[in-house]
Scaffold this motif. Structure first.
Motif, PDB file in Angstrom:
ATOM      1  N   MET A 152       0.804  -1.185  -0.063  1.00 25.36           N
ATOM      2  CA  MET A 152      -0.025   0.063  -0.128  1.00 25.36           C
ATOM      3  C   MET A 152       0.852   1.255   0.026  1.00 25.36           C
ATOM      4  SD  MET A 152      -3.188   0.908   2.427  1.00 25.36           S
ATOM      5  CE  MET A 152      -2.293   0.719   3.958  1.00 25.36           C
ATOM      6  N   SER A 153       0.900   1.804  -0.996  1.00 22.39           N
ATOM      7  CA  SER A 153       1.719   3.107  -1.351  1.00 22.39           C
ATOM      8  C   SER A 153       1.293   4.243  -0.372  1.00 22.39           C
ATOM      9  CB  SER A 153       1.763   3.475  -2.731  1.00 22.39           C
ATOM     10  OG  SER A 153       0.418   3.780  -3.222  1.00 22.39           O
ATOM     11  N   GLY A 154       2.426   4.832   0.134  1.00 15.64           N
ATOM     12  CA  GLY A 154       2.010   6.131   0.832  1.00 15.64           C
ATOM     13  C   GLY A 154       1.576   6.054   2.181  1.00 15.64           C
ATOM     14  N   VAL A 155       1.648   4.883   2.828  1.00 17.96           N
ATOM     15  CA  VAL A 155       1.610   4.691   4.327  1.00 17.96           C
ATOM     16  C   VAL A 155       2.889   3.990   4.783  1.00 17.96           C
ATOM     17  CG1 VAL A 155      -0.162   3.550   5.795  1.00 17.96           C
ATOM     18  CG2 VAL A 155      -0.865   4.397   3.774  1.00 17.96           C
ATOM     19  N   SER A 156       3.073   4.525   5.990  1.00 20.16           N
ATOM     20  CA  SER A 156       4.479   4.099   6.529  1.00 20.16           C
ATOM     21  C   SER A 156       4.170   2.534   7.067  1.00 20.16           C
ATOM     22  CB  SER A 156       4.706   4.828   7.746  1.00 20.16           C
ATOM     23  OG  SER A 156       3.579   4.749   8.648  1.00 20.16           O
ATOM     24  N   ARG A 157       5.083   1.845   7.426  1.00 25.70           N
ATOM     25  CA  ARG A 157       5.110   0.638   7.817  1.00 25.70           C
ATOM     26  C   ARG A 157       4.354   0.089   9.116  1.00 25.70           C
ATOM     27  NH1 ARG A 157       8.112  -4.128   6.076  1.00 25.70           N
ATOM     28  NH2 ARG A 157       8.303  -5.660   7.389  1.00 25.70           N
ATOM     29  N   GLU A 158       4.803   1.083  10.104  1.00 30.76           N
ATOM     30  CA  GLU A 158       4.143   1.128  11.527  1.00 30.76           C
ATOM     31  C   GLU A 158       2.405   1.118  11.276  1.00 30.76           C
ATOM     32  OE1 GLU A 158       5.344   4.238  13.991  1.00 30.76           O
ATOM     33  OE2 GLU A 158       6.045   5.448  12.333  1.00 30.76           O
ATOM     34  N   VAL A 159       1.952   1.877  10.508  1.00 30.51           N
ATOM     35  CA  VAL A 159       0.600   2.208  10.209  1.00 30.51           C
ATOM     36  C   VAL A 159       0.053   0.910   9.641  1.00 30.51           C
ATOM     37  CG1 VAL A 159      -1.288   3.399   8.987  1.00 30.51           C
ATOM     38  CG2 VAL A 159       0.918   4.656  10.034  1.00 30.51           C
ATOM     39  N   LEU A 160       0.938   0.397   8.870  1.00 30.63           N
ATOM     40  CA  LEU A 160       0.376  -0.977   8.070  1.00 30.63           C
ATOM     41  C   LEU A 160       0.249  -2.351   9.210  1.00 30.63           C
ATOM     42  CD1 LEU A 160       2.390  -1.122   4.687  1.00 30.63           C
ATOM     43  CD2 LEU A 160      -0.211  -0.781   5.051  1.00 30.63           C
ATOM     44  N   LYS A 161       1.151  -2.138  10.157  1.00 27.81           N
ATOM     45  CA  LYS A 161       1.150  -3.097  11.264  1.00 27.81           C
ATOM     46  C   LYS A 161      -0.262  -3.040  11.956  1.00 27.81           C
ATOM     47  CE  LYS A 161       5.833  -4.246  11.355  1.00 27.81           C
ATOM     48  NZ  LYS A 161       7.258  -4.059  12.268  1.00 27.81           N
ATOM     49  N   TRP A 162      -0.356  -1.613  12.175  1.00 29.45           N
ATOM     50  CA  TRP A 162      -1.505  -1.337  13.167  1.00 29.45           C
ATOM     51  C   TRP A 162      -2.873  -1.786  12.398  1.00 29.45           C
ATOM     52  CZ3 TRP A 162      -4.626   3.096  12.226  1.00 29.45           C
ATOM     53  CH2 TRP A 162      -5.836   3.276  13.100  1.00 29.45           C
ATOM     54  N   LEU A 163      -3.148  -1.437  11.115  1.00 26.58           N
ATOM     55  CA  LEU A 163      -4.164  -1.765  10.436  1.00 26.58           C
ATOM     56  C   LEU A 163      -4.381  -3.313  10.395  1.00 26.58           C
ATOM     57  CD1 LEU A 163      -3.919   0.566   7.508  1.00 26.58           C
ATOM     58  CD2 LEU A 163      -5.659   0.571   9.430  1.00 26.58           C
ATOM     59  N   GLN A 164      -3.193  -4.185  10.174  1.00 23.93           N
ATOM     60  CA  GLN A 164      -3.261  -5.662  10.257  1.00 23.93           C
ATOM     61  C   GLN A 164      -3.748  -6.114  11.541  1.00 23.93           C
ATOM     62  OE1 GLN A 164       0.608  -6.968   8.821  1.00 23.93           O
ATOM     63  NE2 GLN A 164       0.058  -6.240   6.630  1.00 23.93           N
ATOM     64  N   SER A 165      -3.217  -5.464  12.550  1.00 24.54           N
ATOM     65  CA  SER A 165      -3.749  -5.941  14.123  1.00 24.54           C
ATOM     66  C   SER A 165      -5.156  -5.748  14.384  1.00 24.54           C
ATOM     67  CB  SER A 165      -2.697  -4.858  15.027  1.00 24.54           C
ATOM     68  OG  SER A 165      -3.163  -3.939  15.000  1.00 24.54           O
ATOM     69  N   LEU A 166      -5.960  -4.933  13.525  1.00 23.76           N
ATOM     70  CA  LEU A 166      -7.380  -4.572  13.859  1.00 23.76           C
ATOM     71  C   LEU A 166      -8.327  -5.564  13.127  1.00 23.76           C
ATOM     72  CD1 LEU A 166      -7.381  -0.820  13.126  1.00 23.76           C
ATOM     73  CD2 LEU A 166      -7.487  -1.923  15.281  1.00 23.76           C
ATOM     74  N   LYS A 171       6.969   8.485  12.083  1.00 22.35           N
ATOM     75  CA  LYS A 171       8.116   9.019  11.661  1.00 22.35           C
ATOM     76  C   LYS A 171       8.267   8.830  10.171  1.00 22.35           C
ATOM     77  CE  LYS A 171      10.753   6.910  15.583  1.00 22.35           C
ATOM     78  NZ  LYS A 171      11.606   5.870  16.137  1.00 22.35           N
ATOM     79  N   LYS A 172       8.258  10.398   9.789  1.00 22.66           N
ATOM     80  CA  LYS A 172       8.226  10.579   8.254  1.00 22.66           C
ATOM     81  C   LYS A 172       9.016  11.633   7.968  1.00 22.66           C
ATOM     82  CE  LYS A 172       3.845  12.647   8.050  1.00 22.66           C
ATOM     83  NZ  LYS A 172       2.338  12.544   7.619  1.00 22.66           N
ATOM     84  N   ILE A 173       9.420  12.071   6.642  1.00 23.01           N
ATOM     85  CA  ILE A 173      10.084  13.217   6.178  1.00 23.01           C
ATOM     86  C   ILE A 173       9.158  14.261   5.960  1.00 23.01           C
ATOM     87  CG2 ILE A 173      11.731  14.315   4.833  1.00 23.01           C
ATOM     88  CD1 ILE A 173      13.086  11.436   4.213  1.00 23.01           C
TER      89      ILE A 173
END
Length: 273
Positions: free
Chosen positions: A1-15, A111-113
């Motif tokens: 999924m482009s545009g989303v950080s890795r930690e947000v992806l892990k959070w979505l998978q945990s839901l 954490k992002k630029i």
């Protein structure tokens, strides 16, 4: 999924959502998955049987009407520009919304630029890459930055008949705001390249600017305190260098004017004809 950080992806998978988010631009536009995320943290306020998992504009408006009232009622710090962009599938709006939800619901920071240009969900960054002759006009700017679904959902965006009820702090309507920003960008282009637009310098711009006079430093008081000890030549120079005062040299006398008593006119009897 482009545009989303890795930690947000892990959070979505945990839901353990109903389906995996592959493209946030399309998967989050109807608001059903946003409601499902809220239901994990606010099960008493958000119930999924009140939402429709469809892509029609009418059902999307119903879903987001409930979500907007919930966001405003609970003072959740979400930008309505991100919500609007998610509804109308603007590029990058859904990813920004899901990151904001992650920071609010988990009390963590992503954490992002930071981007070089502020994201405003318009084509201004793309227009800066084009040459001057290829940039859009005012009507083209409205067409590029205003989606068809926005016009269908709210006719007042074009007609400016009344303010949207859910966004009371919006002082300028979207179509008018796009035109105002386009005029401001054109004004900046004229300042950057005046020769292309045939702008001639005015007389005030061409005149020579003299530097400001240096401030005189006050000298320390000398040991000579009596003016009689100073020679006449130096005394004349000292008197000529005294600063001018703003005290008025001419005094005017105030003139008193006697006003006529008009009460007698109101006491006269009314004559009938």
């Amino acid at each position: 999924m482009s545009g989303v950080s890795r930690e947000v992806l892990k959070w979505l998978q945990s839901l353990d959502l109903t389906w995996q988010i592959k493209n946030p631009k399309w998967d989050l536009s109807n608001g059903y998955l946003i409601a499902e995320i809220f239901s994990w943290y606010f099960p008493q306020d958000i119930q999924l049987h009140s939402f429709y998992n469809r892509q029609s504009l009418e059902l999307k408006k119903r879903n987001w009407y409930i979500l907007k009232n919930f966001i405003l009622r609970n003072d959740i710090d979400l930008k309505m520009e991100d919500v609007d962009g998610t509804i109308h599938c603007r590029e990058g709006a859904a990813a920004q919304l899901i990151e904001s939800l992650y920071e609010i619901l988990t009390n963590r920071r992503v954490k992002k630029i930071p981007p070089e240009i502020e994201v405003d969900y318009t084509d201004h960054a793309y227009q800066l890459q084009l040459p001057m002759h290829a940039r859009s006009t005012a009507s083209k700017a409205v067409k590029n930055n205003l989606r068809l679904t926005e016009v269908i959902a709210d006719q007042n965006i074009i007609t400016c008949a009344q303010k949207p009820g859910w966004f009371s702090d919006r002082s300028v309507f979207k179509s008018q705001r796009i035109i105002n920003e386009h005029i401001e960008h054109r004004r900046e282009e004229r300042l950057q390249d005046p020769q292309r637009f045939g702008i001639k310098a005015t007389l005030g711009d061409r005149c020579v600017r003299r530097p400001e006079p240096p401030q005189q430093i006050q000298s320390e008081p000398s040991h000579i305190s009596n003016t009689t000890d100073i020679p006449a030549e130096l005394a004349g120079d000292c008197n000529s260098e005294r600063p001018l005062t703003r005290e008025p040299s001419v005094h005017f006398k105030e003139v008193e004017v006697k006003q006529m008593d008009k009460s007698a006119f109101y006491q006269l009897p009314i004559q009938s004809y």
